[in-house]
Design a protein around this motif. Sequence first.
Motif, PDB file in Angstrom:
ATOM      1  N   LEU A   1       0.831  -1.200   0.000  1.00  9.40           N
ATOM      2  CA  LEU A   1       0.000   0.000   0.000  1.00  9.40           C
ATOM      3  C   LEU A   1       0.865   1.251   0.000  1.00  9.40           C
ATOM      4  O   LEU A   1       0.648   2.176  -0.805  1.00  9.40           O
TER       5      LEU A   1
ATOM      6  N   SER B   1       2.482   1.916  -3.223  1.00  4.92           N
ATOM      7  CA  SER B   1       1.630   2.226  -4.367  1.00  4.92           C
ATOM      8  C   SER B   1       1.271   3.711  -4.453  1.00  4.92           C
ATOM      9  O   SER B   1       0.725   4.152  -5.467  1.00  4.92           O
ATOM     10  N   VAL B   2       1.618   4.479  -3.414  1.00  2.05           N
ATOM     11  CA  VAL B   2       1.470   5.936  -3.530  1.00  2.05           C
ATOM     12  C   VAL B   2       2.447   6.408  -4.606  1.00  2.05           C
ATOM     13  O   VAL B   2       3.624   6.091  -4.546  1.00  2.05           O
TER      14      VAL B   2
ATOM     15  N   ARG C   1      -0.973   0.803  -7.785  1.00  2.00           N
ATOM     16  CA  ARG C   1      -2.319   1.183  -7.328  1.00  2.00           C
ATOM     17  C   ARG C   1      -3.384   0.396  -8.091  1.00  2.00           C
ATOM     18  O   ARG C   1      -4.404   0.006  -7.526  1.00  2.00           O
TER      19      ARG C   1
ATOM     20  N   ARG D   1      -3.618  -3.029  -6.560  1.00  2.00           N
ATOM     21  CA  ARG D   1      -4.303  -2.948  -5.268  1.00  2.00           C
ATOM     22  C   ARG D   1      -5.800  -2.728  -5.484  1.00  2.00           C
ATOM     23  O   ARG D   1      -6.639  -3.301  -4.795  1.00  2.00           O
ATOM     24  N   SER D   2      -6.118  -1.897  -6.444  1.00  2.00           N
ATOM     25  CA  SER D   2      -7.511  -1.594  -6.748  1.00  2.00           C
ATOM     26  C   SER D   2      -8.239  -2.858  -7.220  1.00  2.00           C
ATOM     27  O   SER D   2      -9.397  -3.105  -6.845  1.00  2.00           O
TER      28      SER D   2
ATOM     29  N   TYR E   1      -9.031  -4.909  -4.251  1.00  4.97           N
ATOM     30  CA  TYR E   1     -10.208  -4.348  -3.572  1.00  4.97           C
ATOM     31  C   TYR E   1     -11.483  -4.818  -4.258  1.00  4.97           C
ATOM     32  O   TYR E   1     -12.461  -5.171  -3.598  1.00  4.97           O
TER      33      TYR E   1
ATOM     34  N   ARG F   1     -14.396  -6.793  -2.450  1.00  7.67           N
ATOM     35  CA  ARG F   1     -15.761  -6.246  -2.385  1.00  7.67           C
ATOM     36  C   ARG F   1     -16.777  -7.278  -2.844  1.00  7.67           C
ATOM     37  O   ARG F   1     -17.833  -7.430  -2.225  1.00  7.67           O
TER      38      ARG F   1
ATOM     39  N   ASP G   1     -18.219  -1.154   1.897  1.00  4.84           N
ATOM     40  CA  ASP G   1     -17.153  -0.179   2.199  1.00  4.84           C
ATOM     41  C   ASP G   1     -16.761  -0.239   3.672  1.00  4.84           C
ATOM     42  O   ASP G   1     -15.584  -0.127   4.013  1.00  4.84           O
TER      43      ASP G   1
ATOM     44  N   VAL H   1     -14.592  -3.433   4.185  1.00  6.60           N
ATOM     45  CA  VAL H   1     -13.255  -3.212   3.610  1.00  6.60           C
ATOM     46  C   VAL H   1     -12.458  -2.288   4.525  1.00  6.60           C
ATOM     47  O   VAL H   1     -11.299  -2.560   4.873  1.00  6.60           O
TER      48      VAL H   1
ATOM     49  N   ASP I   1      -8.958  -3.163   6.691  1.00  3.94           N
ATOM     50  CA  ASP I   1      -7.756  -2.343   6.469  1.00  3.94           C
ATOM     51  C   ASP I   1      -7.287  -1.707   7.767  1.00  3.94           C
ATOM     52  O   ASP I   1      -6.113  -1.769   8.129  1.00  3.94           O
TER      53      ASP I   1
ATOM     54  N   GLY J   1       5.980   8.771  -5.199  1.00  5.69           N
ATOM     55  CA  GLY J   1       6.197   7.762  -4.170  1.00  5.69           C
ATOM     56  C   GLY J   1       7.441   8.034  -3.355  1.00  5.69           C
ATOM     57  O   GLY J   1       8.295   8.847  -3.713  1.00  5.69           O
TER      58      GLY J   1
ATOM     59  N   GLN K   1      -1.385  10.981   1.348  1.00  2.00           N
ATOM     60  CA  GLN K   1      -0.347  10.216   0.634  1.00  2.00           C
ATOM     61  C   GLN K   1       0.935  10.132   1.462  1.00  2.00           C
ATOM     62  O   GLN K   1       1.578   9.093   1.520  1.00  2.00           O
TER      63      GLN K   1
ATOM     64  N   VAL L   1       0.238   7.580   4.250  1.00  3.91           N
ATOM     65  CA  VAL L   1       0.222   6.176   3.818  1.00  3.91           C
ATOM     66  C   VAL L   1       1.628   5.707   3.434  1.00  3.91           C
ATOM     67  O   VAL L   1       2.010   4.569   3.718  1.00  3.91           O
ATOM     68  N   SER L   2       2.413   6.594   2.823  1.00  5.13           N
ATOM     69  CA  SER L   2       3.805   6.242   2.519  1.00  5.13           C
ATOM     70  C   SER L   2       4.561   5.951   3.804  1.00  5.13           C
ATOM     71  O   SER L   2       5.310   4.971   3.903  1.00  5.13           O
TER      72      SER L   2
ATOM     73  N   GLN M   1      -8.546   4.157   0.884  1.00  5.12           N
ATOM     74  CA  GLN M   1      -9.385   3.865  -0.275  1.00  5.12           C
ATOM     75  C   GLN M   1      -9.408   5.049  -1.245  1.00  5.12           C
ATOM     76  O   GLN M   1      -9.489   4.856  -2.459  1.00  5.12           O
TER      77      GLN M   1
ATOM     78  N   ILE N   1      -6.920   6.982  -1.864  1.00  2.51           N
ATOM     79  CA  ILE N   1      -5.666   6.954  -2.609  1.00  2.51           C
ATOM     80  C   ILE N   1      -5.674   5.831  -3.649  1.00  2.51           C
ATOM     81  O   ILE N   1      -5.296   6.022  -4.797  1.00  2.51           O
ATOM     82  N   VAL N   2      -6.135   4.648  -3.225  1.00  2.28           N
ATOM     83  CA  VAL N   2      -6.087   3.488  -4.118  1.00  2.28           C
ATOM     84  C   VAL N   2      -7.213   3.537  -5.154  1.00  2.28           C
ATOM     85  O   VAL N   2      -7.009   3.198  -6.319  1.00  2.28           O
ATOM     86  N   ASP N   3      -8.384   3.949  -4.725  1.00  3.30           N
ATOM     87  CA  ASP N   3      -9.558   3.955  -5.597  1.00  3.30           C
ATOM     88  C   ASP N   3     -10.244   5.315  -5.597  1.00  3.30           C
ATOM     89  O   ASP N   3     -11.394   5.436  -5.151  1.00  3.30           O
TER      90      ASP N   3
END
Lengths: 199, 199
Positions: free
Chosen positions: A110, A113-114, A120, A123-124, A127, A131, A158, A161, A165, B26, B104, B107-108, B170, B172-174
């Motif tokens: 995670l 993936s920033v 990303r 990861r998506s 998800y 889901r 949501d 999930v 997390d 990143g 971001q 999360v990093s 979520q 950030i990823v989605d």
Amino acid sequence: MPKIVDHAERRREVLDATWRVIARAGLDAATTRAIAEEAGYSIGVLTHYFSDKQDILVSAHRLAFARARDRILVATRDSAGVTALRLAMLEALPLDDERFVEAQVDVSFLGQSVGNAYLRGIRSASYEGSRRLWRGFLDQAAAAGELAEDADLPRLVDDVVGMVDSLSIQAIVDPGHMTPDHQVLLVDRFLERIARTAR
Amino acid sequence: MPKIVDHAERRREVLDATWRVIARAGLDAATTRAIAEEAGYSIGVLTHYFSDKQDILVSAHRLAFARARDRILVATRDSAGVTALRLAMLEALPLDDERFVEAQVDVSFLGQSVGNAYLRGIRSASYEGSRRLWRGFLDQAAAAGELAEDADLPRLVDDVVGMVDSLSIQAIVDPGHMTPDHQVLLVDRFLERIARTAR
């Protein structure tokens, strides 16, 4: 005649070694050299199975996801609805050593993936798979009348999930606070709340 | 006479540059060189203000936390209880560009803290600060009779911490799924649920 090697098995060994290195020393330490050493293979063997570090990381993440899903399917084979949802959430949480390492791999992935659209995307996609899985249990629960008739299922997905997390993250950062018992308690409180609305 | 430089201001500039680099590419890309370039300073200037990359990262994380707390204190100046809790949660979520970058960075930092006990300690201290902040609003809400008398406040704190973490991740990823509107909706549903138990 060359020895026949079980490719899937060897990839798996390398990924297991990757997991151990990430859990012990973080993603930055998971160099090809460190992984090869941990696995007991040469770097040459590693590069035969993976194109680069990113490939190893993506594979480790996918394996974590697949393992969790498989455990969930086994654990919920004989149950349905909220009961199955509870069992599934417990399988997804870092309640034992194996799943703790799984959570560490996930959180490392995670963070990585920033700023990396490719990671990303992976990861998506995970998800999306999660889901669908959670939605299946919630649909069963709704059909069995265990939830309010007006329960907003996509929103509950949501919530689930998010819960998985966030408990995983808190368990990694604050293991003394977010113990396995405490995680189970919070899951049970969540399930009570979504069931309570049914009355 | 040498020009008097505002140290705090220059550190802030370097951290702002760090944030932009992390958000764009990143954490791995946030090298001292890249940060110096982004900030428009020489590497020599950077090493005057920070001891190493880890110091920059820790400082960036602490600044993110301090900024969020300051915004929360301003936003909730004239309100209390659940109303203040709502405003505070919205300030902590990535609802605009500035807060998206903040998330971001967070999360990093989180990903990096797997396998790094020092960074986990910093993150854990931030959690402690957040918990005190959320607990204050929940205490007010409980005192004002907005929550059930038997509301389990420490558990509600965990729920709020978890919610902020997971919606940020979520988003950030989605970002297409977890839009700002959707985040606000989920916060409001959460607040409804904890208020509903009061009746």
